[in-house]
Design an enzyme around this catalytic site. Structure first.
Site, PDB file in Angstrom:
ATOM      1  N   TYR A 177      -5.749  29.399 -23.159  1.00  0.00           N
ATOM      2  CA  TYR A 177      -6.550  30.743 -22.746  1.00  0.00           C
ATOM      3  C   TYR A 177      -5.089  31.722 -22.561  1.00  0.00           C
ATOM      4  O   TYR A 177      -6.071  32.765 -21.622  1.00  0.00           O
ATOM      5  CB  TYR A 177      -7.294  30.427 -21.377  1.00  0.00           C
ATOM      6  CG  TYR A 177      -8.617  29.676 -21.457  1.00  0.00           C
ATOM      7  CD1 TYR A 177      -8.964  29.087 -22.923  1.00  0.00           C
ATOM      8  CD2 TYR A 177      -8.764  29.463 -20.679  1.00  0.00           C
ATOM      9  CE1 TYR A 177      -9.927  28.759 -22.590  1.00  0.00           C
ATOM     10  CE2 TYR A 177     -10.125  28.263 -19.797  1.00  0.00           C
ATOM     11  CZ  TYR A 177     -10.848  27.547 -22.120  1.00  0.00           C
ATOM     12  OH  TYR A 177     -11.018  26.501 -22.026  1.00  0.00           O
TER      13      TYR A 177
ATOM     14  N   ASP B  25     -11.046  25.805 -13.885  1.00  0.00           N
ATOM     15  CA  ASP B  25     -11.600  26.064 -15.280  1.00  0.00           C
ATOM     16  C   ASP B  25     -10.926  26.772 -16.272  1.00  0.00           C
ATOM     17  O   ASP B  25     -10.944  27.793 -16.527  1.00  0.00           O
ATOM     18  CB  ASP B  25     -12.549  25.687 -15.179  1.00  0.00           C
ATOM     19  CG  ASP B  25     -12.351  24.886 -17.223  1.00  0.00           C
ATOM     20  OD1 ASP B  25     -12.196  23.871 -17.231  1.00  0.00           O
ATOM     21  OD2 ASP B  25     -12.602  24.834 -18.322  1.00  0.00           O
TER      22      ASP B  25
ATOM     23  N   HIS C  98      -7.992  19.419 -25.142  1.00  0.00           N
ATOM     24  CA  HIS C  98      -9.323  20.076 -25.547  1.00  0.00           C
ATOM     25  C   HIS C  98      -9.566  20.176 -26.967  1.00  0.00           C
ATOM     26  O   HIS C  98     -11.548  20.041 -26.340  1.00  0.00           O
ATOM     27  CB  HIS C  98      -7.844  21.515 -25.711  1.00  0.00           C
ATOM     28  CG  HIS C  98      -9.035  22.672 -25.493  1.00  0.00           C
ATOM     29  ND1 HIS C  98      -8.506  23.723 -24.342  1.00  0.00           N
ATOM     30  CD2 HIS C  98     -10.250  22.954 -25.300  1.00  0.00           C
ATOM     31  CE1 HIS C  98      -9.104  24.528 -24.873  1.00  0.00           C
ATOM     32  NE2 HIS C  98     -10.403  24.239 -24.780  1.00  0.00           N
TER      33      HIS C  98
ATOM     34  N   LYS D  73      -6.170  22.222 -20.334  1.00  0.00           N
ATOM     35  CA  LYS D  73      -6.391  21.553 -21.222  1.00  0.00           C
ATOM     36  C   LYS D  73      -4.814  21.330 -21.727  1.00  0.00           C
ATOM     37  O   LYS D  73      -4.349  23.068 -22.354  1.00  0.00           O
ATOM     38  CB  LYS D  73      -7.932  22.141 -21.807  1.00  0.00           C
ATOM     39  CG  LYS D  73      -8.374  22.515 -20.703  1.00  0.00           C
ATOM     40  CD  LYS D  73      -9.987  22.845 -21.667  1.00  0.00           C
ATOM     41  CE  LYS D  73     -10.390  23.165 -20.069  1.00  0.00           C
ATOM     42  NZ  LYS D  73     -10.656  24.361 -20.201  1.00  0.00           N
TER      43      LYS D  73
HETATM   44  P1  NDP Z   1     -20.702  31.035 -20.291  1.00  0.00           P
HETATM   45  O1  NDP Z   1     -21.790  29.922 -20.760  1.00  0.00           O
HETATM   46  O2  NDP Z   1     -20.280  30.856 -18.408  1.00  0.00           O
HETATM   47  O3  NDP Z   1     -21.179  32.290 -20.322  1.00  0.00           O
HETATM   48  C1  NDP Z   1     -20.137  33.371 -19.808  1.00  0.00           C
HETATM   49  C2  NDP Z   1     -21.193  34.830 -19.275  1.00  0.00           C
HETATM   50  O4  NDP Z   1     -22.577  35.475 -18.994  1.00  0.00           O
HETATM   51  C3  NDP Z   1     -20.530  36.328 -19.987  1.00  0.00           C
HETATM   52  O5  NDP Z   1     -20.558  37.425 -20.542  1.00  0.00           O
HETATM   53  C4  NDP Z   1     -20.534  36.329 -17.982  1.00  0.00           C
HETATM   54  O6  NDP Z   1     -20.266  37.678 -18.023  1.00  0.00           O
HETATM   55  C5  NDP Z   1     -22.370  36.531 -18.059  1.00  0.00           C
HETATM   56  N1  NDP Z   1     -22.479  36.414 -16.907  1.00  0.00           N
HETATM   57  C6  NDP Z   1     -21.832  34.952 -16.258  1.00  0.00           C
HETATM   58  N2  NDP Z   1     -22.770  35.149 -14.910  1.00  0.00           N
HETATM   59  C7  NDP Z   1     -23.887  35.563 -15.169  1.00  0.00           C
HETATM   60  C8  NDP Z   1     -25.137  36.207 -13.996  1.00  0.00           C
HETATM   61  N3  NDP Z   1     -25.296  35.354 -12.813  1.00  0.00           N
HETATM   62  N4  NDP Z   1     -25.718  36.929 -14.461  1.00  0.00           N
HETATM   63  C9  NDP Z   1     -25.491  37.498 -15.968  1.00  0.00           C
HETATM   64  N5  NDP Z   1     -24.573  37.236 -17.078  1.00  0.00           N
HETATM   65  C10 NDP Z   1     -23.365  36.829 -16.195  1.00  0.00           C
HETATM   66  O7  NDP Z   1     -19.874  31.158 -21.326  1.00  0.00           O
HETATM   67  P2  NDP Z   1     -18.238  30.801 -21.103  1.00  0.00           P
HETATM   68  O8  NDP Z   1     -18.100  30.437 -23.073  1.00  0.00           O
HETATM   69  O9  NDP Z   1     -17.432  31.784 -20.458  1.00  0.00           O
HETATM   70  O10 NDP Z   1     -18.228  29.225 -20.483  1.00  0.00           O
HETATM   71  C11 NDP Z   1     -17.823  29.140 -19.771  1.00  0.00           C
HETATM   72  C12 NDP Z   1     -16.492  28.584 -19.309  1.00  0.00           C
HETATM   73  O11 NDP Z   1     -16.202  27.038 -20.014  1.00  0.00           O
HETATM   74  C13 NDP Z   1     -15.271  28.959 -20.152  1.00  0.00           C
HETATM   75  O12 NDP Z   1     -14.596  30.263 -19.146  1.00  0.00           O
HETATM   76  C14 NDP Z   1     -14.172  27.685 -20.199  1.00  0.00           C
HETATM   77  O13 NDP Z   1     -13.525  27.636 -18.405  1.00  0.00           O
HETATM   78  C15 NDP Z   1     -14.804  27.010 -20.119  1.00  0.00           C
HETATM   79  N6  NDP Z   1     -14.679  26.976 -21.724  1.00  0.00           N
HETATM   80  C16 NDP Z   1     -14.196  24.896 -22.440  1.00  0.00           C
HETATM   81  C17 NDP Z   1     -14.663  25.015 -24.097  1.00  0.00           C
HETATM   82  C18 NDP Z   1     -13.992  23.649 -24.117  1.00  0.00           C
HETATM   83  O14 NDP Z   1     -14.079  24.003 -25.747  1.00  0.00           O
HETATM   84  N7  NDP Z   1     -13.611  23.045 -23.047  1.00  0.00           N
HETATM   85  C19 NDP Z   1     -15.028  26.294 -24.951  1.00  0.00           C
HETATM   86  C20 NDP Z   1     -15.741  26.996 -24.191  1.00  0.00           C
HETATM   87  C21 NDP Z   1     -15.665  27.472 -22.677  1.00  0.00           C
HETATM   88  P3  NDP Z   1     -19.253  38.523 -17.536  1.00  0.00           P
HETATM   89  O15 NDP Z   1     -18.201  38.115 -17.526  1.00  0.00           O
HETATM   90  O16 NDP Z   1     -18.988  39.960 -18.025  1.00  0.00           O
HETATM   91  O17 NDP Z   1     -19.784  38.644 -16.027  1.00  0.00           O
END
Ligand code: NDP
Length: 269
Positions: A48, A43, A106, A73
């Site tokens: 991004y 995704d 988006h 998006k």
């Molecule tokens: P998430 O809820 O997926 O959380 C990500 C965070 O959690 C990062 O800091 C990551 O750290 C940490 N993490 C992930 N897995 C683990 C684990 N198993 N144990 C401990 N820590 C963990 O957040 P996002 O806000 O990034 O959202 C996910 C996706 O949703 C985005 O990447 C995007 O694709 C989508 N999105 C879409 C939006 C929209 O408007 N359509 C808006 C926001 C997000 P690290 O990377 O350091 O491991």
């Protein structure tokens, strides 16, 4: 549990995607690690600024294109400017693809109906397999549904233990729209919730795995983001356990209507 869901247009979408928002220079390696771990759904989004890296990883992965499900998006400025086709072609070029599996509006900014109609044309041309929206509340969906003949396949919304919009989920299900959860882990903020830790201990899983499994059992597709290989692997390893009804209820009770991201009715970008 199957690892894919069937969309209202007949296409199959894998239930777990790697999210790459804020993955920055780690994007390519994260996508490669994810594909190796079994992910087939990525995704990304024009805003991004990592579609090129996703494209490079797809090329390097050696996985047949037909096995991958790639979402990107259409960004707000392009919707407002009526530049759907140009923006789409740009994304396609950066991704080094000749079609995307899912293209989303988006955010619901002025011009989204026209943009969506252009996406329908691109779908007819075979350049987009499925079309959908993101950050659409019920009233946005009602407006769109009253003006177009193709129902979005997907609505991608913030959904996690502290932000649960059950009314929207029901509306989506009633209209055969699959909900995808963005920030499924609350951008990491839900991972240290004591009540989730208790459930995780019981199943010998991590809190991340419990949250993602809870969402899958609610028929919500998840897009966890990580740039760490072991977490990427862990987030995909959720098909070997099942939360019981009592634990599903406990998770449902954690809702605080607390967003980590902007409210789709009040944003300024
Ligand atoms: P998430 O809820 O997926 O959380 C990500 C965070 O959690 C990062 O800091 C990551 O750290 C940490 N993490 C992930 N897995 C683990 C684990 N198993 N144990 C401990 N820590 C963990 O957040 P996002 O806000 O990034 O959202 C996910 C996706 O949703 C985005 O990447 C995007 O694709 C989508 N999105 C879409 C939006 C929209 O408007 N359509 C808006 C926001 C997000 P690290 O990377 O350091 O491991």
């Amino acid at each position: 549990m199957k690892n894919y869901v069937k969309l209202n247009d007949g296409h199959k979408m894998p239930k777990i995607a790697l999210g790459v928002w804020q993955s920055h220079e780690d994007t390519k390696q994260a996508v490669l690690d994810a594909i190796k771990a079994g992910y087939r759904h990525i995704d990304t989004a024009a805003c991004y600024h990592n579609e090129e890296a996703v494209g490079e990883a797809i090329q390097e992965s050696g996985i047949d294109r037909s096995e991958l499900f790639i979402t990107t998006k259409l960004w707000n400025s392009d919707i407002r400017a009526g530049k759907t086709r140009e923006a789409f072609e740009e994304s396609l070029k950066k991704l080094q693809l000749d079609y995307v599996d899912l293209y989303l509006i988006h955010w619901p900014v002025d011009g989204y109906v026209e943009a969506y109609k252009e996406m329908i044309e691109l779908q007819k041309e075979g350049k987009i397999k499925s079309i959908g929206v993101s950050n659409f509340k019920i009233h946005h969906l009602q407006d769109l549904l009253s003006k177009v003949e193709i129902i979005p396949a997907v609505d991608q919304m913030e959904f996690n233990p502290q932000m649960q919009d059950e009314e929207l989920l029901t509306f989506c299900k009633d209209n055969k729209i699959v909900m995808e959860a963005w920030s499924p882990l609350g951008s990491g903020k839900c991972l240290s919730t004591p009540a989730i830790q208790l459930i995780a201990d019981k199943y010998h899983k991590s809190t991340a795995q419990v949250i993602l499994r809870w969402l899958l059992q609610k028929d919500i597709v998840v897009l966890p983001k990580s740039v760490h290989k072991e977490r990427i692997i862990q987030n995909y390893d959720i098909f070997d356990f099942e939360l019981n009804d009592e634990d599903m209820c406990l998770m449902n009770q954690l809702n605080q209507n607390l967003r980590t991201g902007p409210d789709p009715d009040h944003f300024d970008f």
